[in-house]
Design a protein around this motif. Structure first.
Motif, mmCIF file in Angstrom:
data_model
loop_
_atom_site.group_PDB
_atom_site.id
_atom_site.type_symbol
_atom_site.label_atom_id
_atom_site.label_comp_id
_atom_site.label_asym_id
_atom_site.label_seq_id
_atom_site.Cartn_x
_atom_site.Cartn_y
_atom_site.Cartn_z
ATOM 1 N N THR A 77 0.814 -1.225 0.000
ATOM 2 C CA THR A 77 0.000 0.000 0.000
ATOM 3 C C THR A 77 0.849 1.277 0.000
ATOM 4 O O THR A 77 0.300 2.375 0.112
ATOM 5 C CB THR A 77 -0.947 0.010 1.217
ATOM 6 N N THR A 80 -0.239 3.501 -2.674
ATOM 7 C CA THR A 80 -1.535 4.110 -2.352
ATOM 8 C C THR A 80 -1.306 5.395 -1.549
ATOM 9 O O THR A 80 -1.916 6.424 -1.822
ATOM 10 C CB THR A 80 -2.388 3.110 -1.531
ATOM 11 N N LEU B 89 -5.352 -1.566 -2.135
ATOM 12 C CA LEU B 89 -6.093 -0.835 -1.108
ATOM 13 C C LEU B 89 -6.005 -1.627 0.199
ATOM 14 O O LEU B 89 -5.480 -2.734 0.218
ATOM 15 C CB LEU B 89 -7.534 -0.614 -1.562
ATOM 16 N N LYS B 144 -10.587 0.075 -7.335
ATOM 17 C CA LYS B 144 -9.466 0.982 -7.634
ATOM 18 C C LYS B 144 -9.919 2.139 -8.526
ATOM 19 O O LYS B 144 -9.416 3.254 -8.411
ATOM 20 C CB LYS B 144 -8.324 0.220 -8.325
#
Lengths: 219, 214
Positions: A77, A80, B89, B144
């Motif tokens: 992540t 992200t 995620l 996403k």
């Protein structure tokens, strides 16, 4: 606010995954038990107890605080986060999370020491509180930036203590000195040099970490 | 409507001693869909990561402009939506929690209306309160897209946008790309003919493999 939102995300994630809390709790439990078994009925000096307190804190920090960035890297992540916030926001968010973890961890360790070791007697509590406050901030800042560095390395487990030792050594030595002073009942005014060193360490590490994080964070 | 432009100025990327591409000069602008294609290992993902400022080029630079204003690297994340197979995620959160956290970390108010609209469009509305851990790879891919579009970015980068998607998922994605291309800039890195069919212009990365003295 953005950094606080990141901290909230991390804390909620931590409560669900228990990445760091379980590692810290087990480490604290095991090390204090081992110390108690090895001491047995022997009486240890106040100074030695003070030293043992910071040894436990140092190694507990090693076992749990690296998770801040390593868990992101392991879950994939990191990208992200790259896409959500600027590097300074990310560092601040992770620092807030580690500060909370360090304070929680060190309150528990100090509490356990105060009830389990009869020789852990602090005569000047205010001085100990100052050392505790700035010491924890220093540990949190250093651990966060080291965690960011090692999260990019392949051998994360071994690199963390290796990098931490020289960075945290001046902090631990100063904290040992201040703990000794607080056990002796020295006044705060008589310990100003050590307190000043502690504050300088925190400011230098904080500034250097914010400056370096951009380079560490980006591949 | 303010234009978003991206200029690639003489981009060079090496991994160690291996040249990935050399001397890419190109300009992207709003209301267009651009494709980046090339065989495996040609550097499609590397190029889109460089455009999104996720990695640095070995040489050259990327300039992002919103209107006349050059966007600083620390603000870039607010203008970019990014979808790729290597983006993950948080598994321990639900789809909705992921979206709420992402909005909060960006420092914007969570737009529930838009979130519900996108969740509905991508057939995830009924599963929005389920942990992402329990999602299939296709559902994660669709989530996403919501993650990338929630903050209404001006530049949407899609690296292999239809990977893990079934035919109906692909149709939904193509519809979204067409809708978004009316006002935004879209860059697609893919080898799928059906993906590249949507593009107004395609960069062939194989042409930029030529080694010059470094």
């Amino acid at each position: 606010m953005k950094a606080f939102a990141l901290y909230k995300k991390d804390w909620q994630s931590e409560l669900r995954t228990r990445y760091a809390i379980n590692a810290l709790a087990m480490f604290i439990l095991v090390t204090i038990s081992v110390i108690m078994f090895s001491i047995g009925n022997e009486k240890i000096t106040e100074y030695l107890t003070g030293g043992l307190l910071w040894v436990v804190i140092f190694f507990s920090a090693m076992s749990g605080l690296s998770r801040a960035f390593v868990s992101e890297e392991e879950r994939g992540t990191t990208m992200t986060l790259h896409l959500l916030a600027s590097p300074s926001t990310i560092f601040s968010g992770k620092l807030i999370f580690n500060l909370l973890l360090v304070f929680l961890m060190n309150f528990v360790i100090t509490f356990l020491f105060s009830i389990l070791f009869t020789s852990f007697i602090v005569k000047n509590i205010a001085l100990f509180a100052i050392a505790f406050l700035f010491g924890n901030i220093g540990i949190a800042i250093s651990s966060t930036i080291i965690a960011a560095i090692i999260s990019k390395a392949s051998s994360k487990g071994t690199l963390y203590p290796v990098l931490s030792f020289p960075i945290l050594l001046p902090l631990i030595l100063t904290l040992l000195e201040l703990t000794k002073f607080s056990m002796d009942g020295n006044s705060i005014s008589g310990s100003l040099v050590e307190i000043f060193v502690l504050i300088c360490y925190d400011v230098i590490m904080g500034t250097a970490s914010y400056l370096l994080f951009d380079f560490i964070w980006k591949e | 409507m303010t234009d978003y432009t991206v200029e690639l100025n003489n981009l060079i990327k090496f991994f160690g001693r291996r040249l990935i591409f050399n001397g890419i000069n190109f300009s992207f602008s709003s209301r267009n869909v651009y494709g980046i294609s090339g065989p495996n290992g040609s550097g499609k993902s590397t190029l889109v990561k460089i455009i999104a400022d996720l990695i640095s080029p070995t040489g050259g630079k990327v300039v992002h402009k919103y209107g006349e204003r050059t966007i600083e690297p620390e603000d870039l994340h607010n203008y970019i939506g990014f979808v790729s197979p290597y983006l993950f995620l948080y598994d321990e959160f639900t789809a909705e929690e992921n979206l709420i956290h992402s909005a909060n970390i960006r420092g914007i108010k969570f737009n529930k209306e838009r979130s519900d609209y996108l969740l509905g469009e991508l057939n995830l509305f009924d599963r929005r309160k389920d942990l992402v851990r329990g999602y299939s790879s296709g559902m994660k891919q669709r989530l996403k897209f919501i993650f990338a579009l929630l903050h209404e970015p001006q530049l949407i980068i899609l690296d292999e946008p239809t990977s893990n998607l079934d035919n109906s998922g692909k149709e939904i994605v193509y519809k979204i790309i067409k809708e978004e291309s009316i006002k935004n800039l879209i860059v697609i890195a893919s080898n799928e003919d059906s993906d590249l069919h949507l593009c107004t212009e395609v960069i062939e990365l194989e042409k930029f493999k030529k080694q010059t003295n470094k």
